[in-house]
Write a protein that holds these residues in place. Structure first.
Motif: not given
Length: 609
Positions: A267-274, A279-290
């Protein structure tokens, strides 16, 4: 594990893997597996530095005692009691319970769980007439999910519930995951029941065992129960091995009416909370994300950060921005890490490091515990110290053949770079033990042994500071005048000069400890006068006029005079309380484990440039 923190476990794991590589195993087993082997053979841990391996060493001895109890016919309940009373866990739980609050409630729950475990062991012995510890462990291990299906438990809302298909009857959820639907596990066509087949006893006598067809139908009905618990979405998972003789999905998957979808790779990331939080933190500051996706990720982080347990403690603290690094400028605390009103805890070796070598090296090695795992040289010293203590205490006879036999039993656990190095160092160990035995039986100006490996813990006044000195004296002797004389065995290749011995911090600390009552109990409750101290260099031969190669080099320190030791303690305590640990270059840098991160050396400049 045995009171060891994560840093100590990592250091011990690295040391055990180094041992495996030194023994010719290029691909050693994982650290946890090696640690399990070492705990089963605690003699392998003797060679490791107690600074990080003491907890494992003590746990290994405890497991050995428990194993001996079981081999002599002890029950599972007796073995549990041996393990329970052999740790400091009962005292820690008692203290936490008495303090109350959230920690006290947690301790109460832990005690309830321990009591339940003892009750289970007692009932198992009564029910089965003593089937042995292994059977008891298998029974407990089989209860990964609680076997008591009638007891109701408080369910936290918006939480995942884990249960068997039997317990799920009559319940529904929006999303249900049925995991591990493998052939051989579901359907499980093995015969049910116990050895005596008590389950076949019915109202009308002895019933016939279920046929394979009936078992298959029962398993299909149970799978139907699990699959129909979902109101909106059902996820069924299985593993399919490339080889035909490997794991295969259950035949029931084809009966769902949906074509199974193959998912290859990881999977693209381990299926765990950490990883989810990352991934959520990276998404919040990703300039490529909408903007919509970034906002959705921020909302999800907020929901995770707001989740709390029954005691209002955060369930996902890492989701809250106050736990994130790199968002603020470096800060300086107005409140010190150590309370200046409390004594500063130091050891003799730490005193030398803080005052004479490098305070940053002390901080990183002792406080952060980031130094490298024990080397073969340190293991050499630990083994020789243990054998010297056994001889002095009378547990092992002063016989070279016996000592070499003990040495052989643990020598292979030391990690040497090459077989020839191992052989060379073993000869050096033999020579060191020979010198020790001759020194042990010779007349030393009328001195007699009083204690070995004697622990001490004293608090001293040092200028405006109080310093708490803790450590262990290799050997305490009583001289002809009734004074206490401290001996420190050394197995290093380098020895201090005569002038350095005269002001040797570690020997001076031992003498100060004697003054403050560290050996009173050894001298019948009386306070002996400090008669001096000495370094016994077991790896190095004495001068020819003092016995030559047959005896060790002995370097003596006279009874303390002057205030230099107090000044040294005050300097070290001041550096610790000042909380500014700056690097100091010198000969000690050659073997420093932190060269690559030291701003005073070329290879470490990258941390400040």
């Amino acid at each position: 594990l045995g009171g060891m923190d994560a840093a100590d476990l990592r250091r011990l794991g690295r040391a055990l893997r180094d041992e495996e590589r030194a023994g010719g195993n290029r691909l050693p087993a994982p650290s946890d597996e090696l640690l399990a082997r070492a705990l089963a053979e605690p003699g392998r841990l003797i060679a490791h530095d107690p600074a990080y391996a003491r907890g494992a060493q003590q746990l290994g001895k405890l497991l050995s005692r428990t194993r001996a109890l079981l081999e002599n016919g002890g029950t599972a309940e007796q073995a549990l009691w041996e393990l329970w009373s052999g740790t400091n866990w009962p005292r820690r739980l008692e203290r936490a319970t008495l303090r109350g609050g959230a920690a006290g409630r947690n301790a109460d729950r832990d005690l309830d769980a321990v009591c339940a475990l003892f009750d289970t062991a007692a009932r198992a012995e009564e029910r089965t007439g003593g089937r042995g510890a292994l059977n008891f462990l298998e029974e407990v291990d089989a209860q990964d999910i609680a076997a008591d299906t009638l007891s109701k438990r408080t369910v936290r809302p918006e939480a995942v519930r884990l249960m068997t298909a039997h317990r799920a009857k009559g319940l529904e959820w929006g999303l249900v995951v049925v995991a591990g639907v493998q052939e051989g596990l579901w359907p499980d066509l093995r015969r049910r029941g116990s050895l005596l087949e008590a389950d076949r006893i019915g109202r009308d006598g002895l019933a016939e065992p279920l046929s394979p067809g009936a078992l298959l139908a029962e398993e299909r009905r149970l799978f139907y129960v699990a699959a129909t618990r979902a109101r909106d979405r059902l996820v069924v998972t299985a593993v399919k091995a490339p080889a035909d003789d490997g794991d295969q999905p259950s035949r029931f998957l084809t009966e769902l009416g949906v074509e199974p979808r193959d998912v290859t790779g990881r999977p693209r990331r381990p299926l765990a909370v950490a990883p989810l939080v990352a991934e959520l933190r990276a998404t919040t500051v990703d300039p490529k994300a909408s903007p919509e996706l970034r906002e959705a990720a921020a909302h999800r982080l907020a929901r995770l950060a707001a989740l709390t347990d029954d005691e209002d403690q955060p369930l996902v603290p890492a989701a809250h921005p106050y736990r994130w690094w790199g968002l603020y400028e470096p800060t300086h605390s107005a409140a010190p890490v150590r309370d200046p009103a409390q004594p500063v805890a130091l050891s003799g070796s730490a005193l030398d490091q803080l005052a004479h070598t490098c305070s940053l090296q002390w901080f990183l090695g002792r406080e952060v515990k980031a130094d490298a795992p024990a080397t073969a040289a340190q293991g050499f010293g630990n083994v020789v110290h243990v054998l010297a203590d056994e001889v002095a205490s009378g547990r092992t006879p002063a016989d070279l053949a016996v000592l070499m036999e003990r040495l052989d039993s643990v020598w292979n656990s030391l990690a040497f770079d090459a077989p020839w190095k191992s052989g060379q160092e073993k000869e050096n160990a033999r020579a060191a033990l020979e010198r020790f035995l001759r020194w042990h039986v010779m007349d030393r100006a009328g001195r007699t042994p009083a204690a070995t490996e004697h622990p001490f813990d004293v608090t001293l006044e040092a200028g405006e500071y109080q310093v708490r000195i803790r450590g262990s004296m290799d050997r305490v002797e009583q001289d002809a005048e009734g004074r206490a004389y401290v001996v420190d065995f050394k197995t290093g290749k380098q020895a201090p000069t005569r002038d350095e011995v005269a002001r040797h911090p570690q020997l001076a600390v031992y003498q100060l400890a004697v003054r403050e009552g560290a050996v009173d109990e050894v001298f019948g409750g009386l306070r002996p006068e400090a008669g001096g101290a000495e370094l016994v260099q077991l790896r190095q031969a004495a001068a020819k006029k003092e016995g030559g190669d047959a005896l060790p080099k002995v370097q003596s320190q006279e009874p303390l005079a002057g205030e230099w030791v107090g000044d040294l303690l005050a300097t070290a305590a001041g550096k610790v309380l000042d909380e500014r640990f700056t690097p100091t270059t010198g000969s000690h840098c050659t073997h420093c484990a932190f060269r690559a991160s030291c701003s005073a050396l070329p290879e470490g400049r990258h941390i400040v440039e």
